[in-house]
Scaffold this motif. Structure first.
Motif, mmCIF file in Angstrom:
data_model
loop_
_atom_site.group_PDB
_atom_site.id
_atom_site.type_symbol
_atom_site.label_atom_id
_atom_site.label_comp_id
_atom_site.label_asym_id
_atom_site.label_seq_id
_atom_site.Cartn_x
_atom_site.Cartn_y
_atom_site.Cartn_z
ATOM 1 N N VAL A 144 -0.781 21.531 26.673
ATOM 2 C CA VAL A 144 -0.203 22.625 26.107
ATOM 3 C C VAL A 144 1.087 23.515 26.622
ATOM 4 O O VAL A 144 2.070 23.573 26.154
ATOM 5 C CB VAL A 144 -1.129 23.443 25.342
ATOM 6 C CG1 VAL A 144 -0.450 24.941 24.722
ATOM 7 C CG2 VAL A 144 -2.257 23.030 24.362
ATOM 8 N N ARG A 145 0.850 23.548 28.118
ATOM 9 C CA ARG A 145 1.714 24.132 28.757
ATOM 10 C C ARG A 145 2.981 23.363 28.859
ATOM 11 O O ARG A 145 4.021 23.598 28.759
ATOM 12 C CB ARG A 145 1.314 24.396 30.121
ATOM 13 C CG ARG A 145 2.364 25.172 31.088
ATOM 14 C CD ARG A 145 1.522 25.616 32.474
ATOM 15 N NE ARG A 145 2.464 26.084 33.402
ATOM 16 C CZ ARG A 145 3.002 27.251 33.179
ATOM 17 N NH1 ARG A 145 2.804 28.024 32.256
ATOM 18 N NH2 ARG A 145 4.042 27.506 34.279
ATOM 19 N N LEU A 146 2.756 21.890 29.099
ATOM 20 C CA LEU A 146 3.825 20.977 29.085
ATOM 21 C C LEU A 146 4.575 21.049 27.807
ATOM 22 O O LEU A 146 5.811 20.909 27.808
ATOM 23 C CB LEU A 146 3.352 19.529 29.532
ATOM 24 C CG LEU A 146 2.855 19.428 30.802
ATOM 25 C CD1 LEU A 146 1.969 18.021 30.898
ATOM 26 C CD2 LEU A 146 3.902 19.668 31.986
ATOM 27 N N VAL A 147 4.111 20.947 26.672
ATOM 28 C CA VAL A 147 4.502 21.103 25.533
ATOM 29 C C VAL A 147 5.340 22.128 25.159
ATOM 30 O O VAL A 147 6.425 22.387 24.812
ATOM 31 C CB VAL A 147 3.480 20.916 24.134
ATOM 32 C CG1 VAL A 147 4.257 21.157 22.877
ATOM 33 C CG2 VAL A 147 3.023 19.390 24.182
ATOM 34 N N ARG A 148 4.747 23.415 25.720
ATOM 35 C CA ARG A 148 5.391 24.685 25.527
ATOM 36 C C ARG A 148 6.793 24.655 26.296
ATOM 37 O O ARG A 148 7.743 25.278 25.971
ATOM 38 C CB ARG A 148 4.624 25.859 26.102
ATOM 39 C CG ARG A 148 4.940 27.107 25.836
ATOM 40 C CD ARG A 148 4.314 28.027 26.265
ATOM 41 N NE ARG A 148 4.655 29.727 26.206
ATOM 42 C CZ ARG A 148 3.827 30.741 26.639
ATOM 43 N NH1 ARG A 148 2.767 30.619 27.078
ATOM 44 N NH2 ARG A 148 4.659 31.842 26.434
ATOM 45 N N PHE A 149 6.917 24.315 27.401
ATOM 46 C CA PHE A 149 8.120 24.172 28.240
ATOM 47 C C PHE A 149 8.920 23.053 27.862
ATOM 48 O O PHE A 149 9.684 22.530 28.954
ATOM 49 C CB PHE A 149 7.745 24.381 29.709
ATOM 50 C CG PHE A 149 7.417 25.962 29.773
ATOM 51 C CD1 PHE A 149 7.917 26.994 29.623
ATOM 52 C CD2 PHE A 149 5.841 26.207 29.854
ATOM 53 C CE1 PHE A 149 7.583 28.287 29.687
ATOM 54 C CE2 PHE A 149 5.379 27.338 30.224
ATOM 55 C CZ PHE A 149 6.062 28.568 29.973
ATOM 56 N N ASP A 150 8.547 22.225 26.867
ATOM 57 C CA ASP A 150 9.553 21.276 26.577
ATOM 58 C C ASP A 150 9.480 19.843 27.474
ATOM 59 O O ASP A 150 10.410 19.258 27.575
ATOM 60 C CB ASP A 150 10.918 21.610 26.275
ATOM 61 C CG ASP A 150 11.583 20.684 25.368
ATOM 62 O OD1 ASP A 150 11.063 20.121 24.364
ATOM 63 O OD2 ASP A 150 13.037 20.597 25.250
#
Length: 69
Positions: free
Chosen positions: A56-62
Motif C-alpha cells: 500500500v505504501r508503494l502504491v500511495r507514493f506512485d
C-alpha cells in the motif's frame, strides 16, 4: 470511493469481474487511507503472505512497478 461496476448488459454475457479496476489515481487515493498500523492486521489476514502495508505504501507514493513485484 465506490468501485466502478460494468454495465449489467455486459456482465450477463460473461463471467468477468463486475467491478472495473482502479485507475492509478483511484489506487493512490485508496492507499492514502491506510493507517499503517504497527501490528498490521491486514498482513496477518492475508493468506498469500503479502506485506500489505509495504504494498500500500508503494502504491500511495506512485511506485506501481515496485508494488507489482
Amino acid at each position: 470511493m465506490p468501485g466502478r461496476r460494468r454495465p449489467a448488459s455486459d456482465r450477463r454475457r460473461d463471467f468477468d469481474d463486475a467491478f472495473l479496476p482502479y485507475t492509478a489515481a483511484q489506487a493512490r487515493w485508496e492507499a492514502s487511507r491506510c493507517l499503517a498500523c504497527h501490528d498490521a492486521p491486514c498482513r496477518s489476514g492475508c493468506h498469500a503472505e503479502v506485506d500489505v502495508r509495504h504494498f500500500v505504501r508503494l502504491v500511495r507514493f506512485d511506485d506501481l512497478p515496485g508494488a507489482a513485484d
